[in-house]
Design an enzyme around this catalytic site. Structure first.
Site, mmCIF file in Angstrom:
data_model
loop_
_atom_site.group_PDB
_atom_site.id
_atom_site.type_symbol
_atom_site.label_atom_id
_atom_site.label_comp_id
_atom_site.label_asym_id
_atom_site.label_seq_id
_atom_site.Cartn_x
_atom_site.Cartn_y
_atom_site.Cartn_z
ATOM 1 C CB ALA A 194 -0.940 0.008 1.207
ATOM 2 C CG ASP A 195 3.617 4.313 1.931
ATOM 3 O OD1 ASP A 195 3.663 4.987 0.882
ATOM 4 O OD2 ASP A 195 4.027 4.733 3.027
ATOM 5 C CG LEU A 196 6.799 -0.181 -3.798
ATOM 6 C CD1 LEU A 196 7.588 -1.047 -2.819
ATOM 7 C CD2 LEU A 196 6.489 -0.962 -5.073
ATOM 8 C CG ASN A 218 8.060 2.035 3.387
ATOM 9 O OD1 ASN A 218 8.582 2.341 4.462
ATOM 10 N ND2 ASN A 218 6.841 2.410 3.053
#
Length: 235
Positions: free
Chosen positions: A165-167, A171
């Site tokens: 969801a938050d590539l 990260n």
């Protein structure tokens, strides 16, 4: 996986991650009293790095983002246990870890209910001797082979059906051996094959371009993205 229910508190934990599990492990004051805090990462919120007899760990409390976060900073509307933020991330990470994908091992997850809301925390293993791509790129450029490896790693997750969801560039970690890791699986889930993988990659590209504009010294160029894609497509 073991489960504890104590009053309004529900905990899942992996006994292999601990010598003997203690509910106080979710409280930073416990680690402070043990002189076991080894650092912290401060972004929107604070993530704590701690150490016990087994390994280095990460302790993270869940917070809301956006406008609603100003009103409900760290509370979430009550849901089924398995769908709570901590338990859902624990489940995703456990599946990925069993498949041998490069992720932190989930050690414990907690939700604490209060009327119609709950708060949540998670404990993970720490990826030792690693830094995120943003930190690295502010010091040096990556070799083409390193970008190729990053792309190959991301493809492994997509082939497993994992939607991150938050590539973004914060990260993705590289350790001292050159291995790539993904972190932060809050709100991530598994999907059938579809256009989401391409959208995931477009999000990552926007992240690199954003960081390029934010940092005077940021060793990234569009050719690096093509090298990453080469690794992604070769997998």
């Amino acid at each position: 996986m073991e489960r504890i229910e104590h009053g309004s508190e529900i905990i899942w934990y992996d006994p292999e991650c601990f010598d003997a599990f203690n509910r106080d492990f979710f409280e930073i004051d416990y680690w402070r009293e043990q002189d076991a805090i080894r650092g912290k990462a401060v972004g929107r919120n604070t993530t704590w790095f701690v150490e016990d007899e087994v390994c280095h760990k990460v302790l993270r409390h869940y917070y809301r983002g956006g406008m609603i976060g100003r009103v409900m900073e760290d509370t979430f509307l009550h849901v089924a246990e398995s769908k709570s933020r901590a338990m859902a991330e624990f489940t995703v990470l456990a599946k990925l870890h069993r498949r041998g994908l490069p992720v932190p091992r989930p050690c414990a997850a907690r939700m604490v209910r209060s009327n119609l809301v709950y708060r949540a925390d998670i404990i993970l293993t720490r990826i030792d001797n690693s830094r995120d791509l943003v930190a690295i790129l502010q010091e040096r450029a990556l070799e083409k082979a390193e970008w190729h490896h990053v792309g190959k790693t991301i493809r492994q997750f997509h082939d497993a059906g994992l939607y991150h969801a938050d590539l973004n560039s914060h990260n993705i970690l590289l350790d001292d051996s050159g291995k790539s890791w993904l972190i932060d699986f809050d709100k991530c889930h598994f999907r059938q094959t579809g256009s989401w993988a391409r959208e995931n990659m477009e999000r990552l590209l926007r992240s690199f371009r954003k960081e390029l504009n934010l940092h005077p010294e940021f060793n990234w160029k569009e050719a690096d993205w093509r090298a990453l894609l080469s690794g992604y497509r070769a997998s």
